[in-house]
Design an enzyme around this catalytic site. Structure first.
Site, PDB file in Angstrom:
ATOM      1  N   ARG A 164      62.257  20.970 102.059  1.00 18.31           N
ATOM      2  CA  ARG A 164      63.557  21.599 101.849  1.00 18.31           C
ATOM      3  C   ARG A 164      63.541  22.919 102.619  1.00 18.31           C
ATOM      4  NH1 ARG A 164      61.797  19.895  96.704  1.00 18.31           N
ATOM      5  NH2 ARG A 164      63.099  18.259  95.781  1.00 18.31           N
ATOM      6  N   LYS A 188      60.795  22.591  93.765  1.00 18.60           N
ATOM      7  CA  LYS A 188      61.677  22.783  92.615  1.00 18.60           C
ATOM      8  C   LYS A 188      60.886  22.724  91.324  1.00 18.60           C
ATOM      9  CE  LYS A 188      66.151  21.219  94.371  1.00 18.60           C
ATOM     10  NZ  LYS A 188      67.281  20.278  94.160  1.00 18.60           N
ATOM     11  N   HIS A 259      68.727  20.461 106.765  1.00 21.72           N
ATOM     12  CA  HIS A 259      68.752  19.327 105.836  1.00 21.72           C
ATOM     13  C   HIS A 259      68.843  18.003 106.588  1.00 21.72           C
ATOM     14  CE1 HIS A 259      68.718  18.249 101.657  1.00 21.72           C
ATOM     15  NE2 HIS A 259      69.734  17.421 101.813  1.00 21.72           N
ATOM     16  N   ARG A 262      65.456  17.050 107.523  1.00 18.06           N
ATOM     17  CA  ARG A 262      64.761  16.500 106.351  1.00 18.06           C
ATOM     18  C   ARG A 262      65.141  15.025 106.181  1.00 18.06           C
ATOM     19  NH1 ARG A 262      62.596  17.550 101.053  1.00 18.06           N
ATOM     20  NH2 ARG A 262      63.877  16.778  99.338  1.00 18.06           N
ATOM     21  N   HIS A 285      60.843  14.638  95.350  1.00 16.48           N
ATOM     22  CA  HIS A 285      61.877  14.164  94.426  1.00 16.48           C
ATOM     23  C   HIS A 285      61.242  13.805  93.088  1.00 16.48           C
ATOM     24  CE1 HIS A 285      64.744  12.772  97.896  1.00 16.48           C
ATOM     25  NE2 HIS A 285      64.830  14.058  97.649  1.00 16.48           N
ATOM     26  N   TYR A 294      68.292   6.507 100.768  1.00 13.80           N
ATOM     27  CA  TYR A 294      67.811   6.009 102.054  1.00 13.80           C
ATOM     28  C   TYR A 294      67.649   4.489 102.072  1.00 13.80           C
ATOM     29  CZ  TYR A 294      66.726  10.920 102.698  1.00 13.80           C
ATOM     30  OH  TYR A 294      66.823  12.283 102.793  1.00 13.80           O
TER      31      TYR A 294
END
Length: 315
Positions: A164, A188, A259, A262, A285, A294
């Protein structure tokens, strides 16, 4: 509209929820601000109808969603609002502030998951080649050369790892020790993960660090310090530099962003046979459903495999 700090019983319940997000889930300040604003709007709607959080029923939440639709709010934004409301009421139920969860059975607005913008491998090659050429231009001044080398390093690392942009610009200097084959990333929820570095990214980091040392720049705790102010390079600055580079590479600037790179990292891995679970881990994730945007890449790959390998495909 921001909440006043715990100025009413409903405000206090919402702040308790936000405190839990910060303490138990490691939610970032931007995330907490988004939750606060979304729940403030819901609380204001309830106040206008004479309802408090303790008395909310499922129909009250449905009524709020109808109001959002009347504001022509996008399905994605309304779904985000509903997610915040669901999490709030789940928290209130679990913590004993309510005896039920009125949001549990609420259906969210239907929305299709957008297919992410993708750069082809040829597009990425052009972008990288343009960045490398600029970094190796000996006619540039030392300052210009350092900036070009930093940008080349950022793009090499971004495409090699799929970080990210917030993770990339905030990498500490200690994250990429000389000769390291793995990069330690704090993502995150303050979760750490290791991502591998390819040879091109490792060379780009070594070249950038060598120029940074020669420049006599003050030691920084950041791998990509800002040259103007203290702290690290900002996401906005990187996005601007990347768009300028895209133009120089003959690509549309509005189609290129950190992004998008990414997305290119993930899509190109899947297209070349990577497992979806592996890509999930590399991207950081928490839920496989996030990585499933995807799946269109996997579907195309399966079609090509059948077309190219099935014994009856060419009859």
């Amino acid at each position: 509209m921001a909440l006043r700090r715990a100025s009413s019983p409903d405000d206090r319940l919402i702040e308790l929820f936000l405190d839990m997000l910060a303490a138990e889930r490691g939610a970032a300040a931007n995330t907490l601000g988004a939750y606060r604003n979304d729940l403030a709007d819901f609380r204001n709607h309830l106040a206008a109808t004479g309802k408090a959080l303790a008395a909310v029923e499922a129909d009250d939440i449905r009524g709020y969603l109808h109001v959002l639709a009347g504001r022509r709010m996008s399905a994605a934004s309304a779904a985000r609002r509903l997610s915040a409301i669901r999490q709030l009421f789940r928290f209130l139920y679990v913590e004993g502030h309510r005896g039920d969860d009125p949001a549990a059975a609420i259906q969210g607005p239907r929305r299709g998951r957008p297919v992410p913008k993708i750069l082809s491998t040829a597009d990425v090659d052009r972008l990288l080649a343009t960045a490398r050429e600029a970094a190796g231009d000996s006619s540039k001044s030392p300052g210009e050369r350092l900036r070009a080398c930093r940008l080349a390093c950022l793009i090499e690392v971004l495409y090699a790892t799929g970080l990210r942009v917030s993770e990339l610009v905030a990498l500490p200097a200690s994250a990429a020790r000389r000769g390291a084959v793995m990069l330690m990333v704090r993502g995150k929820g303050n979760k750490e993960r290791l991502v591998p570095l390819n040879d091109a990214a490792r060379r780009a980091i070594a070249d950038y660090l060598a120029l940074l040392t020669l420049s006599g720049a003050a030691q920084s705790k950041w791998l990509f310090p800002s040259f103007g102010d203290s702290g690290h390079l900002t996401r906005q600055h990187l996005a601007r530099e990347l768009k300028t580079l895209a133009g120089a590479a003959g690509l549309r600037a509005d189609q290129v962003s950190p992004h998008v790179l990414r997305h290119a990292f993930a899509s190109h891995l899947l297209h070349n046979g990577a497992d979806l679970r592996v890509v999930q881990t590399l991207l950081g994730h928490a839920d496989i459903s996030t990585t499933q945007i995807y799946t269109h890449v996997l579907q195309e790959r399966l079609k090509s495999l059948v077309r190219d390998l099935h014994p009856l495909a060419h009859e």
